[in-house]
Write a protein that holds these residues in place. Structure first.
Motif, mmCIF file in Angstrom:
data_model
loop_
_atom_site.group_PDB
_atom_site.id
_atom_site.type_symbol
_atom_site.label_atom_id
_atom_site.label_comp_id
_atom_site.label_asym_id
_atom_site.label_seq_id
_atom_site.Cartn_x
_atom_site.Cartn_y
_atom_site.Cartn_z
ATOM 1 N N HIS A 24 35.790 34.464 37.852
ATOM 2 C CA HIS A 24 36.959 34.790 38.672
ATOM 3 C C HIS A 24 36.535 35.415 40.006
ATOM 4 O O HIS A 24 35.438 35.953 40.149
ATOM 5 N N ALA A 25 37.439 35.374 40.970
ATOM 6 C CA ALA A 25 37.201 35.961 42.282
ATOM 7 C C ALA A 25 37.251 37.491 42.201
ATOM 8 O O ALA A 25 37.582 38.064 41.153
ATOM 9 N N LYS A 26 36.940 38.151 43.315
ATOM 10 C CA LYS A 26 36.856 39.618 43.391
ATOM 11 C C LYS A 26 38.163 40.275 42.960
ATOM 12 O O LYS A 26 39.233 39.986 43.490
ATOM 13 N N ALA A 27 38.031 41.168 41.981
ATOM 14 C CA ALA A 27 39.210 41.843 41.416
ATOM 15 C C ALA A 27 39.248 43.314 41.806
ATOM 16 O O ALA A 27 38.243 43.895 42.230
ATOM 17 N N GLU A 28 40.417 43.894 41.627
ATOM 18 C CA GLU A 28 40.601 45.327 41.850
ATOM 19 C C GLU A 28 39.712 46.110 40.895
ATOM 20 O O GLU A 28 39.355 45.619 39.820
ATOM 21 N N ALA A 29 39.396 47.332 41.259
ATOM 22 C CA ALA A 29 38.632 48.210 40.380
ATOM 23 C C ALA A 29 39.447 48.487 39.119
ATOM 24 O O ALA A 29 40.677 48.578 39.183
ATOM 25 N N PRO A 30 38.770 48.610 37.981
ATOM 26 C CA PRO A 30 39.515 48.867 36.742
ATOM 27 C C PRO A 30 40.141 50.262 36.729
ATOM 28 O O PRO A 30 39.574 51.211 37.241
ATOM 29 N N TRP A 36 42.452 44.040 31.419
ATOM 30 C CA TRP A 36 43.078 42.720 31.322
ATOM 31 C C TRP A 36 44.059 42.471 32.464
ATOM 32 O O TRP A 36 44.170 41.371 32.968
ATOM 33 N N GLY A 37 44.750 43.502 32.918
ATOM 34 C CA GLY A 37 45.787 43.341 33.921
ATOM 35 C C GLY A 37 45.332 43.417 35.370
ATOM 36 O O GLY A 37 46.139 43.274 36.284
ATOM 37 N N ARG A 38 44.030 43.634 35.603
ATOM 38 C CA ARG A 38 43.551 43.766 36.989
ATOM 39 C C ARG A 38 43.846 42.512 37.800
ATOM 40 O O ARG A 38 43.643 41.404 37.338
ATOM 41 N N GLY A 39 44.306 42.705 39.024
ATOM 42 C CA GLY A 39 44.589 41.594 39.923
ATOM 43 C C GLY A 39 43.464 41.386 40.915
ATOM 44 O O GLY A 39 42.479 42.132 40.937
ATOM 45 N N LEU A 40 43.623 40.373 41.754
ATOM 46 C CA LEU A 40 42.631 40.085 42.783
ATOM 47 C C LEU A 40 42.862 40.958 44.010
ATOM 48 O O LEU A 40 43.986 41.310 44.332
ATOM 49 N N THR A 41 41.778 41.246 44.695
ATOM 50 C CA THR A 41 41.861 41.907 45.994
ATOM 51 C C THR A 41 42.162 40.841 47.050
ATOM 52 O O THR A 41 42.135 39.634 46.758
ATOM 53 N N ASP A 42 42.400 41.268 48.279
ATOM 54 C CA ASP A 42 42.582 40.305 49.370
ATOM 55 C C ASP A 42 41.333 39.434 49.529
ATOM 56 O O ASP A 42 41.434 38.230 49.753
ATOM 57 N N LYS A 43 40.161 40.058 49.390
ATOM 58 C CA LYS A 43 38.914 39.298 49.469
ATOM 59 C C LYS A 43 38.864 38.247 48.363
ATOM 60 O O LYS A 43 38.446 37.115 48.583
ATOM 61 N N GLY A 44 39.293 38.616 47.149
ATOM 62 C CA GLY A 44 39.308 37.685 46.033
ATOM 63 C C GLY A 44 40.216 36.494 46.283
ATOM 64 O O GLY A 44 39.878 35.351 45.957
ATOM 65 N N ARG A 72 43.329 38.465 36.553
ATOM 66 C CA ARG A 72 42.457 38.090 37.672
ATOM 67 C C ARG A 72 41.993 36.641 37.602
ATOM 68 O O ARG A 72 41.836 35.990 38.629
ATOM 69 N N THR A 73 41.793 36.121 36.396
ATOM 70 C CA THR A 73 41.393 34.717 36.285
ATOM 71 C C THR A 73 42.577 33.807 36.579
ATOM 72 O O THR A 73 42.426 32.791 37.264
ATOM 73 N N GLU A 74 43.743 34.174 36.082
ATOM 74 C CA GLU A 74 44.932 33.352 36.358
ATOM 75 C C GLU A 74 45.289 33.376 37.839
ATOM 76 O O GLU A 74 45.683 32.356 38.395
ATOM 77 N N GLN A 75 45.124 34.516 38.504
ATOM 78 C CA GLN A 75 45.375 34.568 39.944
ATOM 79 C C GLN A 75 44.361 33.710 40.709
ATOM 80 O O GLN A 75 44.717 33.038 41.678
ATOM 81 N N THR A 76 43.107 33.738 40.269
ATOM 82 C CA THR A 76 42.086 32.885 40.891
ATOM 83 C C THR A 76 42.504 31.428 40.782
ATOM 84 O O THR A 76 42.507 30.689 41.775
#
Length: 185
Positions: A24-30, A36-44, A72-76
């Protein structure tokens, strides 16, 4: 002399089956208790868009995609599907979040033989470990070395085989490349 990307395109074109294993792309810090619920950052989000455009340019738009159900994988994948369109068949699986390498092997058993390009979007260290286990000794040594170091965010390992991945087993594929967003800049 042909560029590395042109060589990759030629090898892929002459292969019957292609497997793309993606972290997956770059995610928010845990945060405490919500990995499991972490989303992607703008960079991601940018990384996912770059990778989709790059894979499309290499004619590696997947026919079939299996994605971890973590946010984060689903957002990617959702960002990539904006480029890929509706063509890929997409399946979401929780076992790719917490099932380890066996979950990747189980998913490969379920891939239909008519899917030429298959993609699995998951997590580290599972994606790099699965790529290593699938890679034959005649794979590119630099690619094998890169996989041993682990995959950076939004990296994709490109593997090929002459038979369906459901039947090629351990060491039955050839690793051709590890692509990152920088590969397409």
């Amino acid at each position: 002399m042909a560029s590395p990307m042109k060589k990759l395109v030629k090898k892929v074109r002459h292969s019957k089956y292609v497997l793309l294993l993606m972290r997956h792309a770059k995610a928010e810090a845990p945060e405490m208790g919500d990995d499991w619920g972490r989303g992607l950052t703008d960079k991601g989000l940018k990384q996912a868009k770059i990778m989709a455009k790059g894979l499309e340019s290499l004619k590696l738009v997947p026919d079939y995609i299996v994605c971890s159900s973590a946010n984060r994988t689903e957002q990617t994948l959702q960002k990539m599907l904006k480029r890929f369109g509706d063509a890929p068949v997409v399946v979401s699986r929780k076992n790719l979040y917490d099932g380890g390498m066996q979950s990747v092997m189980d998913e490969l058993q379920a891939v239909r033989a008519d899917a030429r390009v298959t993609m699995i979007v998951g997590h580290e260290p599972t994606m790099s470990m699965a790529a290593q286990w699938l890679s034959s000794p005649d794979s590119d040594p630099d690619v094998l070395g890169a996989m041993r170091l682990g995959l950076a965010n939004a990296s994709v390992v490109v593997l090929v085989a002459d038979r369906p991945f459901s039947t090629c087993g351990l060491r039955g594929a050839t690793a051709l490349a590890v692509l990152t967003p920088k590969s397409f800049e």
